[in-house]
Design a protein around this motif. Sequence first.
Motif, PDB file in Angstrom:
ATOM      1  N   GLY A  67      -0.369  42.559 -32.375  1.00  0.00           N
ATOM      2  CA  GLY A  67      -1.462  42.087 -31.528  1.00  0.00           C
ATOM      3  C   GLY A  67      -2.469  41.283 -32.336  1.00  0.00           C
ATOM      4  O   GLY A  67      -2.100  40.426 -33.153  1.00  0.00           O
ATOM      5  N   SER A  87       3.773  37.245 -29.274  1.00  0.00           N
ATOM      6  CA  SER A  87       2.794  36.226 -28.872  1.00  0.00           C
ATOM      7  C   SER A  87       2.191  35.536 -30.099  1.00  0.00           C
ATOM      8  O   SER A  87       1.554  36.182 -30.937  1.00  0.00           O
ATOM      9  CB  SER A  87       1.675  36.897 -28.048  1.00  0.00           C
ATOM     10  OG  SER A  87       0.493  36.150 -28.117  1.00  0.00           O
ATOM     11  N   ASP A 111      10.689  39.121 -31.761  1.00  0.00           N
ATOM     12  CA  ASP A 111      10.840  40.033 -30.626  1.00  0.00           C
ATOM     13  C   ASP A 111      11.408  41.355 -31.142  1.00  0.00           C
ATOM     14  O   ASP A 111      12.471  41.356 -31.773  1.00  0.00           O
ATOM     15  CB  ASP A 111      11.806  39.376 -29.611  1.00  0.00           C
ATOM     16  CG  ASP A 111      12.034  40.216 -28.382  1.00  0.00           C
ATOM     17  OD1 ASP A 111      11.563  41.367 -28.324  1.00  0.00           O
ATOM     18  OD2 ASP A 111      12.720  39.708 -27.468  1.00  0.00           O
TER      19      ASP A 111
END
Length: 219
Positions: A67, A87, A111
């Motif tokens: 994150g 992301s 991923d």
Amino acid sequence: MMFIQESVGFRKEDIERETATTKARYDRIAPIYDLMEWFIERLAFQDWRWELWSRVPVGRILEVGVGTGKNIPFYPKGAQVTAIDLSERMLARAQRRADEMNIEVDLRHMDVQDLEFPDDAFDAAVATFVFCSVPIAVQGLRELGRVVKPDGNIWLLEHVRVNRPVIGPLMDALNPIVVRVMGPNINRRTVENVKRAGLRVLQVENLKGELVKLIHAHS
Ligand SMILES: C[S@@+](CC[C@H](N)C(=O)[O-])C[C@H]1O[C@@H](n2cnc3c(N)ncnc32)[C@H](O)[C@@H]1O
């Protein structure tokens, strides 16, 4: 729209579509993520992060779903940490935090459902509030089991579905709305998923009733 739940056997196109949607959601909320979590972070998350990271020994550590890098200040001194996220926008913020704090971390765009690392590459893996968002959670957890060396430690801090008569079905009913607006699923059965992924659960601690759990497993 279909919301993929945490079982295997989904078509590749569905997994790819859900993964792309998850990535787009977190790219979208990256600029406001820290602000959204500001209060709860100070109220509880910081203490829980400390609780988790104080148990992680120095070594080769993989953090998945890093994150904006909220765990970076808690990394054990001297540890060799690699951290990944789906992301790029969340990763950019994590990089900024690491630079500002002068903490070394190898940040990668990846991923967790399809890790690019070889088998047994890490001594331990950590994820905080991630497997609520991974489209096929069991697949991501299997990947952790593959890249962490045999009997290596895996620590997860996760909010989960509360298995009680009224609240459980309520969480199921609200889940599609929460996913769309915020990103995470609120009705994941993460302890069960860890077992389904073939990991050995050593300890599950309730940190906030049955809602937030600290899970310790072995690969
Ligand atoms: C709720 S945020 C938690 C971020 C951070 N771990 C924390 O404690 O603040 C979930 C994170 O998981 C990432 N994520 C979701 N699915 C992922 C996947 N398949 N692979 C890697 N990261 C993923 C999201 O991009 C997002 O940054």
